[in-house]
Design an enzyme around this catalytic site. Structure first.
Site, PDB file in Angstrom:
ATOM      1  N   ASP A   1       0.670  -1.214   0.097  1.00  9.78           N
ATOM      2  CA  ASP A   1       0.045   0.016  -0.059  1.00  9.78           C
ATOM      3  C   ASP A   1       0.902   1.248  -0.003  1.00  9.78           C
ATOM      4  OD1 ASP A   1      -2.332  -1.333   0.117  1.00  9.78           O
ATOM      5  OD2 ASP A   1      -2.519  -1.623   2.080  1.00  9.78           O
TER       6      ASP A   1
ATOM      7  N   GLY B   1       0.483   4.733  -2.230  1.00 11.39           N
ATOM      8  CA  GLY B   1       0.728   5.605  -1.256  1.00 11.39           C
ATOM      9  C   GLY B   1      -0.160   5.866  -0.197  1.00 11.39           C
TER      10      GLY B   1
ATOM     11  N   GLY C   1       0.120   7.639   2.538  1.00  7.81           N
ATOM     12  CA  GLY C   1      -0.348   9.167   2.721  1.00  7.81           C
ATOM     13  C   GLY C   1      -1.424   9.721   1.841  1.00  7.81           C
TER      14      GLY C   1
ATOM     15  N   ASN D   1     -10.999  -0.580   0.298  1.00  7.33           N
ATOM     16  CA  ASN D   1     -11.910  -1.055   1.234  1.00  7.33           C
ATOM     17  C   ASN D   1     -11.193  -0.829   2.709  1.00  7.33           C
ATOM     18  OD1 ASN D   1     -10.080  -3.081   0.081  1.00  7.33           O
ATOM     19  ND2 ASN D   1     -10.968  -4.711   1.230  1.00  7.33           N
ATOM     20  N   TYR D   2      -9.940  -1.259   2.795  1.00  2.00           N
ATOM     21  CA  TYR D   2      -9.494  -1.048   4.156  1.00  2.00           C
ATOM     22  C   TYR D   2      -9.227   0.078   4.854  1.00  2.00           C
ATOM     23  CZ  TYR D   2      -8.823  -5.858   5.859  1.00  2.00           C
ATOM     24  OH  TYR D   2      -8.985  -7.009   6.624  1.00  2.00           O
TER      25      TYR D   2
ATOM     26  N   HIS E   1      -1.868  -8.851   7.040  1.00  2.00           N
ATOM     27  CA  HIS E   1      -1.320  -7.691   6.913  1.00  2.00           C
ATOM     28  C   HIS E   1      -0.159  -7.453   7.366  1.00  2.00           C
ATOM     29  CE1 HIS E   1      -5.329  -6.065   5.959  1.00  2.00           C
ATOM     30  NE2 HIS E   1      -6.011  -6.907   6.731  1.00  2.00           N
TER      31      HIS E   1
ATOM     32  N   ASP F   1      18.737   6.754  17.056  1.00  2.00           N
ATOM     33  CA  ASP F   1      19.988   7.673  17.535  1.00  2.00           C
ATOM     34  C   ASP F   1      20.001   7.754  18.979  1.00  2.00           C
ATOM     35  OD1 ASP F   1      20.416   8.118  14.965  1.00  2.00           O
ATOM     36  OD2 ASP F   1      20.210  10.321  15.221  1.00  2.00           O
TER      37      ASP F   1
ATOM     38  N   ASP G   1      25.709   4.236  12.938  1.00  2.00           N
ATOM     39  CA  ASP G   1      24.271   4.783  12.872  1.00  2.00           C
ATOM     40  C   ASP G   1      23.649   3.624  12.332  1.00  2.00           C
ATOM     41  OD1 ASP G   1      22.227   6.290  12.564  1.00  2.00           O
ATOM     42  OD2 ASP G   1      23.003   7.640  11.354  1.00  2.00           O
TER      43      ASP G   1
ATOM     44  N   HIS H   1      -5.409 -12.902   8.930  1.00  2.00           N
ATOM     45  CA  HIS H   1      -6.851 -12.411   9.347  1.00  2.00           C
ATOM     46  C   HIS H   1      -7.865 -13.639   8.799  1.00  2.00           C
ATOM     47  CE1 HIS H   1     -10.128  -9.184   8.996  1.00  2.00           C
ATOM     48  NE2 HIS H   1     -10.575 -10.432   9.710  1.00  2.00           N
TER      49      HIS H   1
END
Ligand SMILES: *[C@@H]1O[C@H](CO)[C@@H](O)[C@H](O)[C@H]1NC(C)=O
Ligand SMILES: *[C@@H]1O[C@H](CO)[C@@H](O)[C@H](O)[C@H]1NC(C)=O
Ligand SMILES: *[C@@H]1O[C@H](CO)[C@@H](O)[C@H](O)[C@H]1NC(C)=O
Length: 721
Positions: A363, A368, A370, A450-451, A510, A519, A660, A671
């Site tokens: 997704d 996307g 967002g 749908n989700y 899912h 950090d 780092d 599910h």
């Protein structure tokens, strides 16, 4: 076209648009000037596309300007980027599409050294454009107006779909008379059709060398919940660029379309229970003195002992950066996490038949995460004391638009306890010390068709961060000839659960993979330590005990040491420590990743979807920080073949000690649908924790005060028996 049909087709497209997006625009006063509608936007046949509208009560983002090196691109900056890109002949052409325009974050070192009041580092945009089928990754310097880097993608896969791709895909099949005929043959009026654009994954033949998509349709007749009325087995294969119908697979003609009865979920439409149910009285959190958090310049969140940068992102959804917590002893802000976000999702369905095998969504990289985050519903999605943040995104032709109320931030008091102790009568000490738990929540809800995925980042003043994912929305269901399980032959497997007459909820998983660039007290000298609990046997005669558990520390030297599969009978804690910093008594300071309820992918590693989603082969991975390795499924995910995933990077087995490092955690759900998931699912949630471990010298919330009646509004709890 008949007038009525035209009307209905338009309504369908409108509905789909509102299903998939809600693309309001801030551009009320200058729409014409800004939206120069060139022919390459397929949905853009008139001067003003009807979905680019000013949302009511939306904030005006025209005057926004960046204040922090990580602030997202503003409307003004996006307009400049559009101009700069358009100044290159190749990108002015018909067929050129911008798949992504976001801030190109400055190098980490630059961000870490930046202080409030300093000049901002040069503002740059990372642009992914496609012209004549070739993908270009551009770096655009907004101040100088120059394109400073230009590469053509060398990995398999295509960039994230544009919203325009998705809209075109759902209307393109109507150009085929065969498609129209198939629909009519199923007894469905073309006017009632609602279609979904379904990413195809990659299986080899049909996906080779062209961008394709599959479209499946549903009937909207007598319900808004068209997902429960699939036209089973009808799949249209489309070329996403030419919109040409490549193939129509029309199987399962004998499968009836499930009835509309009881599928609606709108409060205004559901049959109210005739039996008397005890309704809840209104409930809300009051903050008589206002909230305890501030959001500076719209992105810098300060609450209790926390400070972090928060921004919306078209691909990740929410990005938390520069998370720092105050040390109660020194008062200094200490680094915890440079960047945390949902890097990718993987949602494979467990049905290998023709109309289902390809349903293995990613997704974030395909749709996307967002872009699919819809405006939140005040009072219901977030409580009354919430603050809302808008997203500023970019359409395929470079035009900015505003997604209003995309993220909310609020303080939560759920009646829980931060810490407590009471003395019992044995000691006779009159002690009862309790502290209430108040947390800060950052929330987004993405509706990927749908989700619905609810993503929370919850911060506690004891230093803990809890990322949480809630699943709700509507199941992707399969039409079935059966109305009762007593019709199903014992040897027949349904790939799911019969949820209602003729409706099967297909089993699926899912996975949500988080990128966590930790950090701990700074970016360097971080190491990943497995603290393994092992059974130790006592020697004969040593103790009445036969066995005990021993904690054995193993510092991961290279990436392969940190490819972790969770095991209940071989448990470990997973610490990220700063090996250069010790606590007062000599323990390395750290944070640990604490898994919660989760699931692991059991698909075969050679199954094509699992190859593409190989980042779910382990629940935890650790990589050395690399600004090019942000997206667990690779930069280009659509039809990718798995050559640029976290699994490929990690197999390089680079050194990760005293560096780092980035921890990747996958939160999973299996599910098996059940009847309660029909016609819409009650939310299922799971979370994990990022928790201090020897980071503070002692309990960091000793000094928070208890609640006292004089601080609170008059409000009495109901008398108890
Ligand atoms: C298919 O039906 C739609 C909706 O009625 C119509 O607009 C379209 O022209 C039809 N396509 C063909 C090829 O007839
Ligand atoms: C800490 O990190 C720095 C920079 O990477 C490195 O030069 C130094 O050797 C590290 N310290 C230890 C104790 O490993
Ligand atoms: C950083 O990541 C990119 C993309 O995976 C890779 O090509 C490059 O070699 C990596 N750099 C290092 C130092 O690992």
């Amino acid at each position: 076209m008949e007038g009525r049909n035209l009307f209905f087709l338009t309504s369908i497209i409108l509905l789909l648009i509102f299903t998939f997006l809600n693309l309001p625009s801030p551009l009320s006063h200058t729409t014409d000037q800004l939206f120069d509608c060139t022919t390459y936007s397929p949905w853009c046949s008139s001067k003003k596309p009807f979905f680019l509208r000013q949302p009511e009560n939306s904030k005006n983002h025209y005057a926004d300007f960046p204040n922090h090196p990580l602030d997202p691109l503003t409307i003004g900056e996006i307009q400049k980027v559009k101009k700069i890109v358009n100044s290159i002949a190749e990108f002015r052409m018909k067929g050129c599409v911008l798949h992504s325009v976001v801030l190109e974050e400055p190098e980490k070192e630059v961000v870490l050294n930046w202080r409030k009041g300093h000049r901002l580092p040069p503002r740059k945009a990372a642009v992914v454009a496609r012209a004549l089928g070739v993908v270009h990754v551009l770096s655009v310097d907004i101040e100088t107006g120059r394109v400073t880097r230009r590469e053509t993608g060398s990995y398999s896969g295509y960039p994230i779909m544009t919203i325009e791709d998705m809209i075109t895909a759902t209307s393109a099949p109507f150009a085929s008379s065969d498609f129209n005929r198939s629909i009519i043959q199923r007894g469905v009026d073309l006017a009632d059709l609602a279609c979904l654009p379904i990413s195809t994954g990659w299986y080899g033949k049909i996906e080779e060398k062209r961008r394709v998509i599959k479209v499946q349709c549903y009937t909207l007749k007598d319900t808004i919940n068209f997902y429960m009325r699939p036209i089973e087995g009808l799949t249209v294969l489309l070329d996403l660029d030419t919109q040409q119908v490549m193939e129509i697979i029309d199987e399962g003609k004998s499968i009836p379309i499930p009835k509309a009865a009881n599928t609606d979920y709108r409060y205004s439409r559901i049959k109210k229970n005739t039996q008397k149910i005890n309704l809840l009285k209104p409930i809300s959190i009051e903050q008589p003195n206002g909230p305890s958090f501030t959001i500076e310049n719209n992105h810098l969140v300060k609450w209790a002992n926390w400070e972090f940068h928060l921004k919306p992102d078209p691909r990740a959804g929410v990005i938390i950066s520069r998370a720092m917590v105050q040390d109660p002893d020194t008062g200094k802000m200490r680094n915890v996490m440079y960047k945390g976000f949902t890097s990718e999702l993987f949602v494979p369905y467990m049905d290998p038949s023709d109309a289902w095998y390809f349903k293995t969504y990613m997704d974030a990289g395909e749709y996307g995460f967002g872009l699919q985050a819809m405006p939140l519903d005040p009072l219901n999605d977030c409580p009354r004391n919430a603050y809302y943040m808008d997203g500023v995104f970019v359409a395929a032709d470079g035009t900015p638009y505003v997604r209003s109320n995309m993220i909310c931030v609020f303080e939560r008091y759920a009646g829980d306890i931060g810490w407590r102790h009471a003395e019992c009568p044995i000691t006779g000490l009159p002690i009862r010390e309790v502290r209430p738990k108040v947390t800060l929540v950052v929330r987004m809800a993405a509706s990927v068709a749908n989700y619905d995925y609810i993503v929370d980042w919850e911060f506690q003043n004891d230093g803990l961060i809890r990322p949480k994912v809630g699943l709700s929305g509507i199941l992707m269901v399969k039409g079935s000839p059966y109305v009762n399980m007593n019709q199903v032959n014992q040897n027949e497997y349904l790939y799911g659960t019969l949820l209602s007459e003729n409706i099967i909820g297909v089993i699926h998983d899912h996975y949500v993979t988080f990128h966590l660039n930790m950090d701990i007290d700074g970016p360097s000298n971080n190491s990943f330590v497995k603290v393994n609990l092992q059974k130790e046997m006592t020697s004969p005669g040593e103790s009445p005990r036969r066995s005990y558990l021993k904690a054995v520390r193993n510092v991961a030297k290279t990436e392969k040491d940190a490819q972790i599969k969770l095991k209940l009978y071989d448990p470990s804690e997973f610490h990220v420590i700063n090996s250069n910093k010790k606590s007062r008594v000599g323990n390395p300071v750290g944070y640990k990743v604490v898994p919660g309820g989760t699931a692991a992918s059991l698909l075969d590693h050679d199954d094509p979807p699992q190859k593409r989603a190989a980042f779910t082969n382990n629940q935890i991975w650790v990589t050395p920080y690399n600004e090019s390795e942000q997206w667990a499924a690779g930069l280009f995910v659509y039809q990718s073949q798995g050559d640029d995933t976290l699994a490929v990077w990690s197999d390089r087995d680079r050194a990760i000690e005293n560096k780092d490092i980035v921890v990747w955690y996958t939160l999973g759900f299996h599910h098996i649908p059940c009847q309660e998931d029909f016609p819409i699912m009650p939310t299922v949630s799971s979370s994990f924790e990022i928790k201090p471990v020897n980071f503070f010298e002692s309990n960091p919330i000793l000094n928070i005060p208890p609640n006292s009646p004089k601080d609170l509004p008059i409000c009495k709890a109901a008398a108890s028996a």
